[in-house]
Design an enzyme around this catalytic site. Structure first.
Site, PDB file in Angstrom:
ATOM      1  N   SER A  22       0.779  -1.427   0.041  1.00 14.42           N
ATOM      2  CA  SER A  22      -0.055   0.153   0.092  1.00 14.42           C
ATOM      3  C   SER A  22       1.079   1.363   0.029  1.00 14.42           C
ATOM      4  O   SER A  22       2.026   1.166   0.407  1.00 14.42           O
ATOM      5  CB  SER A  22      -0.940   0.113   1.378  1.00 14.42           C
ATOM      6  N   TYR A  38      -1.308  -0.618  10.555  1.00 10.92           N
ATOM      7  CA  TYR A  38      -1.453  -0.817   9.137  1.00 10.92           C
ATOM      8  C   TYR A  38      -0.408  -0.718   8.145  1.00 10.92           C
ATOM      9  O   TYR A  38       0.190  -1.407   7.479  1.00 10.92           O
ATOM     10  CB  TYR A  38      -2.841  -0.241   8.698  1.00 10.92           C
TER      11      TYR A  38
HETATM   12  N1  LIG Z   1      -8.683  -0.560  -0.923  1.00 16.92           N
HETATM   13  C1  LIG Z   1      -7.768   0.188  -0.725  1.00 16.92           C
HETATM   14  O1  LIG Z   1      -7.876   1.370  -0.407  1.00 16.92           O
HETATM   15  C2  LIG Z   1      -6.261  -0.528  -0.616  1.00 16.92           C
HETATM   16  C3  LIG Z   1      -5.251   0.059  -0.853  1.00 16.92           C
HETATM   17  C4  LIG Z   1      -4.101  -0.107  -0.700  1.00 16.92           C
HETATM   18  C5  LIG Z   1      -3.672  -1.535  -0.493  1.00 16.92           C
HETATM   19  N2  LIG Z   1      -4.872  -2.499  -0.124  1.00 16.92           N
HETATM   20  C6  LIG Z   1      -4.808  -3.722   0.101  1.00 16.92           C
HETATM   21  O2  LIG Z   1      -5.534  -4.686  -0.995  1.00 16.92           O
HETATM   22  C7  LIG Z   1      -5.523  -5.917  -0.362  1.00 16.92           C
HETATM   23  C8  LIG Z   1      -7.228  -6.254  -0.762  1.00 16.92           C
HETATM   24  O3  LIG Z   1      -7.760  -5.234  -0.006  1.00 16.92           O
HETATM   25  P1  LIG Z   1      -9.510  -4.937  -0.798  1.00 16.92           P
HETATM   26  O4  LIG Z   1      -9.237  -3.174  -0.942  1.00 16.92           O
HETATM   27  O5  LIG Z   1      -9.713  -5.479  -1.813  1.00 16.92           O
HETATM   28  O6  LIG Z   1     -10.244  -4.924   0.751  1.00 16.92           O
HETATM   29  P2  LIG Z   1     -11.726  -5.933   0.869  1.00 16.92           P
HETATM   30  O7  LIG Z   1     -12.484  -5.541  -0.270  1.00 16.92           O
HETATM   31  O8  LIG Z   1     -11.962  -5.787   2.120  1.00 16.92           O
HETATM   32  O9  LIG Z   1     -11.257  -7.231   0.483  1.00 16.92           O
HETATM   33  C9  LIG Z   1     -10.372  -7.906   1.475  1.00 16.92           C
HETATM   34  C10 LIG Z   1     -10.082  -9.607   1.445  1.00 16.92           C
HETATM   35  O10 LIG Z   1      -9.243 -10.100   2.290  1.00 16.92           O
HETATM   36  C11 LIG Z   1      -9.703 -11.315   2.735  1.00 16.92           C
HETATM   37  N3  LIG Z   1      -9.320 -11.465   4.109  1.00 16.92           N
HETATM   38  C12 LIG Z   1      -9.416 -10.637   5.157  1.00 16.92           C
HETATM   39  N4  LIG Z   1      -8.890 -11.233   6.276  1.00 16.92           N
HETATM   40  C13 LIG Z   1      -8.846 -12.646   5.810  1.00 16.92           C
HETATM   41  C14 LIG Z   1      -8.470 -13.860   6.634  1.00 16.92           C
HETATM   42  N5  LIG Z   1      -8.276 -13.839   7.845  1.00 16.92           N
HETATM   43  N6  LIG Z   1      -8.407 -14.988   6.034  1.00 16.92           N
HETATM   44  C15 LIG Z   1      -8.779 -15.030   4.483  1.00 16.92           C
HETATM   45  N7  LIG Z   1      -9.184 -14.091   3.855  1.00 16.92           N
HETATM   46  C16 LIG Z   1      -9.163 -12.772   4.622  1.00 16.92           C
HETATM   47  C17 LIG Z   1     -11.310 -10.948   2.737  1.00 16.92           C
HETATM   48  O11 LIG Z   1     -12.148 -12.057   2.716  1.00 16.92           O
HETATM   49  P3  LIG Z   1     -13.103 -12.731   3.891  1.00 16.92           P
HETATM   50  O12 LIG Z   1     -13.373 -11.689   4.796  1.00 16.92           O
HETATM   51  O13 LIG Z   1     -13.985 -13.456   2.971  1.00 16.92           O
HETATM   52  O14 LIG Z   1     -12.175 -13.599   4.357  1.00 16.92           O
HETATM   53  C18 LIG Z   1     -11.436 -10.240   1.464  1.00 16.92           C
HETATM   54  O15 LIG Z   1     -11.805 -11.150   0.302  1.00 16.92           O
HETATM   55  C19 LIG Z   1      -5.262  -5.808   1.191  1.00 16.92           C
HETATM   56  O16 LIG Z   1      -4.251  -6.448   1.346  1.00 16.92           O
HETATM   57  C20 LIG Z   1      -5.178  -4.050   1.297  1.00 16.92           C
HETATM   58  O17 LIG Z   1      -4.439  -4.039   2.423  1.00 16.92           O
HETATM   59  C21 LIG Z   1      -6.090  -1.996  -0.335  1.00 16.92           C
END
Ligand SMILES: NC(=O)c1ccc[n+]([C@@H]2O[C@H](COP(=O)([O-])OP(=O)(O)OC[C@H]3O[C@@H](n4cnc5c(N)ncnc54)[C@H](OP(=O)(O)O)[C@@H]3O)[C@@H](O)[C@H]2O)c1
Length: 248
Positions: free
Chosen positions: A134, A147
Site C-alpha cells: 500500500s 496498518y
Molecule cells: N482498498 C484500498 O484502498 C487498498 C489500498 C492499498 C492496499 N490495499 C490492500 O489490498 C488488499 C485487498 O484489499 P481490498 O481493498 O480488496 O479489501 P476488501 O474488499 O475488504 O477485501 C479483503 C479481502 O481479504 C480477505 N481476508 C481478510 N482477512 C482474511 C483472513 N483472515 N483470511 C482469509 N481472507 C481474509 C477478505 O475475505 P474474507 O473476509 O471472506 O475472508 C477479502 O476477500 C489488502 O491487502 C489491502 O490492504 C487496499
C-alpha cells in the site's frame, strides 16, 4: 495453462483479480473465508476457478487446503498475496491492541506462511509472487500506525525475496495502491457504510478492476522483466505536508 492462487478473493481487489486472470485464460485457486462468495465467483468460469475457503491466519487450515487441491490445480505458477485489512482509524494511543494483532496476523504472519509453503513449487515452476502492499508502506498518516507498518513489511519482504530468489527465475513484485473503492473502508470502520460512502464520494478512487489489470499486466510481462515495486494513486489523491505542534 498457468495456475494462480489468489488470497482474499471474496471481495474487492482479490475478486477482480480472479476475474481478470480467469478471463485471460488462467486457472485460478480463489481463497478467502466466505465460501458462498467464492462459489458465486467460480460459477462464471466453467471449472477454471477452484475455490478453497479458509482463514489465512490458520496455518494448519491453509496447509490442508493446499494439500487438498485437485491434481490439475496443484502446480501454482503465481501467488497473489492479497488478503489483508486495516482495522481502526484512531491514533496509536487510542487504538485497540486486538486490532493491531489481527492486522499483523493477517497482513504479515499469514502472508509469510503461505509464501513459505508455496516457495518450493514456485521455484520449481519459475513462477511469480505479487504482494499487495500500500502507499501506507511509504507515507505515514494519522491512524495508519500498525496498518502502515504491516504494509512496509510487505514491501520490504518483497525486495528481500527478490534478493534471495536471485537466479531462480522467480519474479516478485509489490503493488502499492492508494485509494481503491472496495469493502476495505467498511471493514476498517467496523461496518460503517456511511463512513465508507463519505470517503469515496466525489473522489474518483481507483477501482478493484484497475488494480486487477495491474496484477494481470505484471503477471504476463516477458519472463526477463521484474516489476520490483509499483505505486499507484487516483489522480484525485496526493500528499499532505508535515505537521507541527506549537506551544501556547
Ligand atoms: N482498498 C484500498 O484502498 C487498498 C489500498 C492499498 C492496499 N490495499 C490492500 O489490498 C488488499 C485487498 O484489499 P481490498 O481493498 O480488496 O479489501 P476488501 O474488499 O475488504 O477485501 C479483503 C479481502 O481479504 C480477505 N481476508 C481478510 N482477512 C482474511 C483472513 N483472515 N483470511 C482469509 N481472507 C481474509 C477478505 O475475505 P474474507 O473476509 O471472506 O475472508 C477479502 O476477500 C489488502 O491487502 C489491502 O490492504 C487496499
Amino acid at each position: 495453462m498457468k495456475t494462480a492462487l489468489v488470497t482474499g478473493a471474496t471481495a474487492g481487489i482479490g475478486a477482480a483479480t480472479v476475474r481478470a486472470l480467469a478471463g485471460a485464460g488462467w486457472q485460478v485457486v480463489a481463497t478467502g473465508r466466505r465460501a458462498d462468495r467464492l462459489e458465486a465467483l467460480a460459477a462464471a468460469f466453467d471449472g477454471r476457478v477452484h475455490t478453497a475457503a479458509f482463514d489465512v491466519r490458520d496455518a494448519d487450515a491453509t496447509g490442508a487446503a493446499i494439500e487438498a487441491l485437485p491434481e490439475g490445480f496443484r502446480g501454482i505458477d503465481l501467488l497473489v498475496n492479497n488478503a489483508g485489512l486495516a482495522l481502526g482509524t484512531k491514533p496509536a494511543q487510542e487504538s485497540s491492541l486486538a486490532d493491531w494483532r489481527t492486522m499483523i496476523d493477517t497482513n504479515v504472519t499469514a502472508l509469510v506462511a503461505i509464501t513459505h509453503r508455496l516457495l518450493p513449487t514456485l521455484i520449481e515452476r519459475k513462477g511469480g509472487i505479487i504482494n499487495l502492499s500500500s502507499v501506507a508502506a511509504t507515507y505515514p498518516y494519522t491512524g495508519g500506525n500498525v496498518y502502515g507498518g504491516t504494509k512496509a513489511f510487505v514491501k520490504q519482504f518483497t525486495l528481500g525475496l527478490r534478493s534471495d530468489l536471485h537466479g531462480t527465475g522467480v519474479r516478485v513484485a509489490s503493488i502499492e495502491p492508494g485509494m481503491v473503492e472496495t469493502e476495505f473502508t467498511l471493514v476498517r470502520t467496523g461496518g460503517n457504510q456511511q463512513a465508507s460512502d463519505t470517503l469515496y464520494a466525489g473522489a474518483e478512487p481507483m477501482t478493484a478492476e484497475d488494480i486487477a489489470a495491474t496484477v494481470l499486466w505484471i503477471a504476463t510481462l516477458p519472463p526477463h522483466l521484474n516489476i520490483n515495486s509499483l505505486e499507484l494513486m487516483p489522480v484525485s489523491q496526493s500528499f499532505a505536508g508535515f505537521q507541527v505542534a506549537r506551544k501556547g
